[in-house]
Design a protein around this motif. Structure first.
Motif, short mmCIF file in Angstrom:
data_model
loop_
_atom_site.label_atom_id
_atom_site.label_comp_id
_atom_site.label_asym_id
_atom_site.label_seq_id
_atom_site.Cartn_x
_atom_site.Cartn_y
_atom_site.Cartn_z
N GLU A 5 0.82 -1.22 0.00
CA GLU A 5 0.00 0.00 0.00
C GLU A 5 0.85 1.26 0.00
O GLU A 5 0.53 2.24 -0.68
CB GLU A 5 -0.94 0.01 1.20
CG GLU A 5 -1.86 1.19 1.22
CD GLU A 5 -2.82 1.18 2.40
OE1 GLU A 5 -3.62 2.12 2.49
OE2 GLU A 5 -2.76 0.26 3.23
N ASP A 6 1.96 1.26 0.74
CA ASP A 6 2.76 2.48 0.88
C ASP A 6 3.45 2.90 -0.41
O ASP A 6 3.84 4.05 -0.54
CB ASP A 6 3.79 2.32 2.00
CG ASP A 6 4.79 1.22 1.73
OD1 ASP A 6 4.50 0.30 0.94
OD2 ASP A 6 5.89 1.27 2.32
N GLY A 7 3.60 2.03 -1.37
CA GLY A 7 4.26 2.42 -2.61
C GLY A 7 3.41 2.21 -3.85
O GLY A 7 3.48 3.00 -4.79
N ASP A 8 2.63 1.16 -3.85
CA ASP A 8 1.88 0.81 -5.05
C ASP A 8 0.64 1.67 -5.26
O ASP A 8 0.22 1.87 -6.40
CB ASP A 8 1.47 -0.67 -5.00
CG ASP A 8 2.67 -1.59 -5.07
OD1 ASP A 8 3.71 -1.19 -5.63
OD2 ASP A 8 2.58 -2.72 -4.57
N GLN B 264 0.23 4.73 -5.25
CA GLN B 264 0.48 5.92 -6.05
C GLN B 264 0.35 5.64 -7.55
O GLN B 264 0.16 6.56 -8.33
CB GLN B 264 1.88 6.49 -5.76
CG GLN B 264 1.97 7.20 -4.44
CD GLN B 264 2.07 6.24 -3.25
OE1 GLN B 264 2.37 5.06 -3.41
NE2 GLN B 264 1.79 6.72 -2.07
N GLU C 78 -2.70 7.10 -9.06
CA GLU C 78 -2.62 8.52 -9.41
C GLU C 78 -2.08 8.70 -10.83
O GLU C 78 -2.51 9.61 -11.55
CB GLU C 78 -1.75 9.27 -8.41
CG GLU C 78 -2.34 9.32 -7.02
CD GLU C 78 -1.42 9.99 -6.02
OE1 GLU C 78 -0.63 10.88 -6.42
OE2 GLU C 78 -1.48 9.62 -4.85
#
Length: 129
Positions: free
Chosen positions: A109-112, A114, A117
């Motif tokens: 979640e913390d990187g994917d 985005q 966006e």
């Protein structure tokens, strides 16, 4: 790209003045949406609403979207190109690697998240260009 075209989102919290006000507020007012929570409480909503123990999250929806439906959109974007690549806002090689990692490794979640966006901006740019 939208702002360059003179288009600004209509959501009130996206208004530049509101964004600046939010940045000026003390951290403890912004932390965990305290200002919004206090506003809801002042309107008479119960602590079940204003201090919910269940945190709102769209993480599962974003994960599902990126790991299923978005794959075709990324593939088409990488094949056909994108205004984001043309304007050097997104590196196509970096995006290719991120999409490949998403297919081969567990979702993070913390990187994917985005990556969603990138798709949003791609579709918006296509719609307005």
């Amino acid at each position: 790209m939208l702002m360059r075209a003179g288009i600004w989102p209509l959501h009130p919290f996206a208004d530049p003045g509101m964004v600046q006000l939010g940045e000026w507020l003390p951290l403890h007012w912004r932390e965990l949406k305290q200002l919004q929570r206090r506003r809801l409480a002042s309107l008479g909503l119960s602590p079940d609403v204003t201090e919910s123990r269940v945190r709102e999250s769209f993480a599962e929806v974003v994960q599902h979207s990126l790991t299923t439906h978005a794959r075709q959109s990324f593939a088409r974007m990488l094949i056909d190109g994108s205004p984001l690549f043309d304007e050097q806002l997104v590196d196509p090689d970096g995006l290719r690697l991120a999409v490949q990692r998403l297919a081969e490794e567990p979702y993070r979640e913390d990187g994917d998240a985005q990556l969603l966006e990138v798709l949003d901006l791609h579709f918006a740019a296509q719609a307005f260009l």
